[in-house]
Design an enzyme around this catalytic site. Sequence first.
Site, PDB file in Angstrom:
ATOM      1  N   GLY A  82      -2.587   2.365  -4.579  1.00 14.34           N
ATOM      2  CA  GLY A  82      -2.314   3.759  -4.250  1.00 14.34           C
ATOM      3  C   GLY A  82      -1.588   3.944  -2.988  1.00 14.34           C
ATOM      4  O   GLY A  82      -2.148   3.035  -1.777  1.00 14.34           O
TER       5      GLY A  82
ATOM      6  N   VAL B 216       0.908  -1.156  -0.038  1.00 12.90           N
ATOM      7  CA  VAL B 216      -0.239   0.196  -0.110  1.00 12.90           C
ATOM      8  C   VAL B 216       1.023   0.863  -0.123  1.00 12.90           C
ATOM      9  O   VAL B 216       1.839   1.294   0.632  1.00 12.90           O
ATOM     10  CB  VAL B 216      -0.473   0.135   1.409  1.00 12.90           C
ATOM     11  CG1 VAL B 216      -1.954   1.402   0.861  1.00 12.90           C
ATOM     12  CG2 VAL B 216      -1.390  -1.122   1.403  1.00 12.90           C
ATOM     13  N   CYS B 217       0.447   2.666  -0.854  1.00 15.93           N
ATOM     14  CA  CYS B 217       1.454   3.701  -0.960  1.00 15.93           C
ATOM     15  C   CYS B 217       2.868   3.675  -0.902  1.00 15.93           C
ATOM     16  O   CYS B 217       2.719   2.802  -2.407  1.00 15.93           O
ATOM     17  CB  CYS B 217       0.683   3.824   0.811  1.00 15.93           C
ATOM     18  SG  CYS B 217       1.338   5.612   0.857  1.00 15.93           S
ATOM     19  N   ASN B 218       3.789   3.844  -0.352  1.00 15.10           N
ATOM     20  CA  ASN B 218       5.054   3.949  -0.832  1.00 15.10           C
ATOM     21  C   ASN B 218       5.443   2.486  -0.023  1.00 15.10           C
ATOM     22  O   ASN B 218       7.413   2.137   0.286  1.00 15.10           O
ATOM     23  CB  ASN B 218       6.007   5.492  -0.572  1.00 15.10           C
ATOM     24  CG  ASN B 218       6.148   5.490   0.838  1.00 15.10           C
ATOM     25  OD1 ASN B 218       5.517   4.636   1.798  1.00 15.10           O
ATOM     26  ND2 ASN B 218       5.883   6.392   1.054  1.00 15.10           N
TER      27      ASN B 218
END
Lengths: 228, 228
Positions: free
Chosen positions: A153, A103-105
Amino acid sequence: MTASPFIIVFALYDRVTQLDFTGPHEVFWRLPGAQCVVASANGGDIQADSGLTITHVQRLADIPHADLLCVPGGFGVIEAIEDADFMREVRRLAGGARYVTSVCNGSVVLGAAGLLRGKRAACHWAWRDLPPPFGAIADEDRVVQDGYLITGGGVTAGIDMALSVMADIAGVAHAQSVQLGIEYAPAPPFDCGRPERAPPPILQAVTTRLDRLRPDRHAAVQRVAEKL
Amino acid sequence: MTASPFIIVFALYDRVTQLDFTGPHEVFWRLPGAQCVVASANGGDIQADSGLTITHVQRLADIPHADLLCVPGGFGVIEAIEDADFMREVRRLAGGARYVTSVCNGSVVLGAAGLLRGKRAACHWAWRDLPPPFGAIADEDRVVQDGYLITGGGVTAGIDMALSVMADIAGVAHAQSVQLGIEYAPAPPFDCGRPERAPPPILQAVTTRLDRLRPDRHAAVQRVAEKL
């Protein structure tokens, strides 16, 4: 589902963004026969970047196997990819997993583990330039599947990612029942959740703030990518 | 914003649903000048209904004042409304707060505290019958504002609620920048997050499972409502 539990491991590190994993955790613990484990390099407590502290965190090295690995993002991700113990365990658990997710970075961690060469991957919109130095193909979608890799994202995308994966593991009907159980019919008060939708001054302000982190992040990614 | 921090208190109890408060927490810690505090009747650790354990939880009685109080829901809500220490502190902190908020069946706690008489309130869709015995008017909206009371629907509604409240406290532009920061452009894989949208067999299955909890919950609400 077999008699042995389906092991879901959340690989945490200090200054993780808690919603990156608490969102998917709320979905995944509703998977019949699953066992959700939160773990980090050293175990014990993990303090999120918001200050919220999770305890009873296991040591990654003590976990023999993950069926699903989930790596959240966070402000601490850059320290995480230079933590040899953390990265070794992520690589080992990913090696035996049926699903490797982020998830995310958190996708920067997967990249730094050498898992994204030639693979499409999502990332937080502001940090889509960080996985490519590891051979990843940046993808702007909110949830990106490339084989057994499912990357989400920024932050809240973890809930969408987890429901998609849930449908794959347990069927659409079960994923729908979980979605209904957590009343996931989102109604954001504004249409401002992606850079192409945000009013330009808002985008500018957020980008300016995050750009202060960019040199350090790029330098760390470069150091790790060179050693891969 | 004045020099003293804007104190946001999350009132937790065992078997809370963690996403009910981790969602708003992820939004609210991005409020400039705010201090987010997680607290419970006894402090220490709080184990969510999913097993995730939060530590460094303060004692509610040690917190002099909340500017914003947020009460999440959870499977443990029924024990919570019969916990005299917990309820006394919720009542006290709500008494001095500028905003009193809840997520999911956290509105049952607000009702049991006597705060919802004649007030419109949201609740998880399956439990909208629980606040009315305390004088509340059930409202099917995802986020319901009635004066200083802002209540959200089930679990994930907390993120929408928090962004709405954020706009009220800090302005629309700041709320939008937070929404962009957490990439909140939700894209649920199915349209199944509310009972009127769910396929009937899915709704039936979830309702049947939750109905097993209904007699105990109604009995507890009745006991507490009679003493109000």
